[in-house]
Design an enzyme around this catalytic site. Sequence first.
Site, PDB file in Angstrom:
ATOM      1  N   LYS A   1       0.853  -1.202   0.000  1.00 12.68           N
ATOM      2  CA  LYS A   1       0.000   0.000   0.000  1.00 12.68           C
ATOM      3  C   LYS A   1       0.891   1.254   0.000  1.00 12.68           C
ATOM      4  O   LYS A   1       2.102   1.148   0.043  1.00 12.68           O
ATOM      5  CB  LYS A   1      -0.918  -0.016   1.214  1.00 12.68           C
TER       6      LYS A   1
HETATM    7  C1  LIG Z   1      -4.329  -5.326   1.229  1.00 13.00           C
HETATM    8  C2  LIG Z   1      -5.764  -5.387   1.379  1.00 13.00           C
HETATM    9  C3  LIG Z   1      -6.364  -5.927   2.528  1.00 13.00           C
HETATM   10  C4  LIG Z   1      -5.575  -6.609   3.609  1.00 13.00           C
HETATM   11  O1  LIG Z   1      -4.681  -5.754   4.274  1.00 13.00           O
HETATM   12  P1  LIG Z   1      -3.710  -6.386   5.382  1.00 13.00           P
HETATM   13  O2  LIG Z   1      -3.180  -5.173   6.105  1.00 13.00           O
HETATM   14  O3  LIG Z   1      -2.649  -7.136   4.654  1.00 13.00           O
HETATM   15  O4  LIG Z   1      -4.516  -7.242   6.277  1.00 13.00           O
HETATM   16  C5  LIG Z   1      -7.741  -5.875   2.620  1.00 13.00           C
HETATM   17  N1  LIG Z   1      -8.497  -5.351   1.648  1.00 13.00           N
HETATM   18  C6  LIG Z   1      -7.960  -4.836   0.529  1.00 13.00           C
HETATM   19  C7  LIG Z   1      -8.850  -4.249  -0.516  1.00 13.00           C
HETATM   20  C8  LIG Z   1      -6.572  -4.859   0.344  1.00 13.00           C
HETATM   21  O5  LIG Z   1      -6.054  -4.388  -0.791  1.00 13.00           O
END
Ligand SMILES: *Cc1c(COP(=O)(O)O)cnc(C)c1O
Length: 376
Positions: free
Chosen positions: A176
């Site tokens: 992210k």
């Molecule tokens: C990356 C992601 C998650 C999960 O995030 P984590 O911090 O790895 O648990 C959930 N929803 C979406 C849309 C994502 O892109």
Amino acid sequence: MKPWLGAEEAEAASAAVLSGWVAQGPKVAAFEDAFARRVAAVHAVAMSSCTSALHVALHLLDVRPGDEVVVPSLSFIATANAVRHCGATPVFADVEPETGNLAEAGVAAVLTDRTRAVILVHQAGVPADVDPVRALCGPRGVTVVEDAACAAGSIYRGVPVGADAEMAAWSFHPRKLITTGEGGMLTTNHVEWAGRAKRLREHGMSVSAAERHRGGGAVVESYLETAFNYRMTDIQAAVGLVQLSKLDAIVRRRRELAARYHELLAAVPALRAVRDPEHGTTNYQSFWVMLSDDVAVERDDVLARLAARGVSARRGIMAAHLEPAYAGHPHVDLPVTEAFTRRSLILPLYHDMTDAEQHTVVDELTAALHLPLNTR
Ligand SMILES: *Cc1c(COP(=O)(O)O)cnc(C)c1O
């Protein structure tokens, strides 16, 4: 994606270690305050991941076995899994072809008497059109939880995504825009939810360990309900504070790079690239392109050809209903989701990317698309 990390983050992590307080403490509290301010939310509760934030959000709504929660299948699988973690049933809805996001019509098609919540994903950073979905759900007593894992720095109708969300869940995974290694956040405008979320992430304790430490004396905590260990560490939060200070620069750079991709790709036929929707701007967390049906090559062959040429592209957004974990799970027809997941790919995009690298990606992609069928 490559995270944009440097000496400042390393120094912040080191200072947290040397402070002697490494678990959830003052740095987590400071990160929560700063994050809430940045996304214009009232309360922020740090979590171990976005997945844990989504689980806690549904737990706060008392989602339980027999309940349904509407989710897009076109999302990282954690969105649907959070529903199953509560013993409830994820109900897949189809998305909009322009954005890859759920919208009012797709949600309306699958609402039932058992629907307790909708998880609206701002997929790949593209803001979902929240208002019509909330207008649909509110009168039915259905809560809209926003999965903003990818959307830090995206804008919806002039304000940050999540600004007036009932609840929004965020991720700080390195995939992210800003990262703490692993980590997440739950933001909400409801003070009771924020308070209970703080307990739920910390074993249901009435008084947190950090508060007991600050309080001096003999403070004895009690355990008010069966809960989880979803805490973030102060080492992660120290890194997060530095990353958060870079968010505006990261978004600006990603949008510059995306504009450049749009220019270069304008010359490549049979491709559609992610763009800002009319109701907001994306942070371009992922720069996806869709192959049109008149391109004869398969997406996976394009990926393989790119990989062989040193370009690290990825398949587009996954569809949970096509994974073995959801085999046999009933759902409505999901034609847009299936086309999206089958025909899209994500191009490299990271803060330090150079002009030459972008040219290479577009040149190799162009070559891959024109790959004659008989040489595959
Ligand atoms: C990356 C992601 C998650 C999960 O995030 P984590 O911090 O790895 O648990 C959930 N929803 C979406 C849309 C994502 O892109």
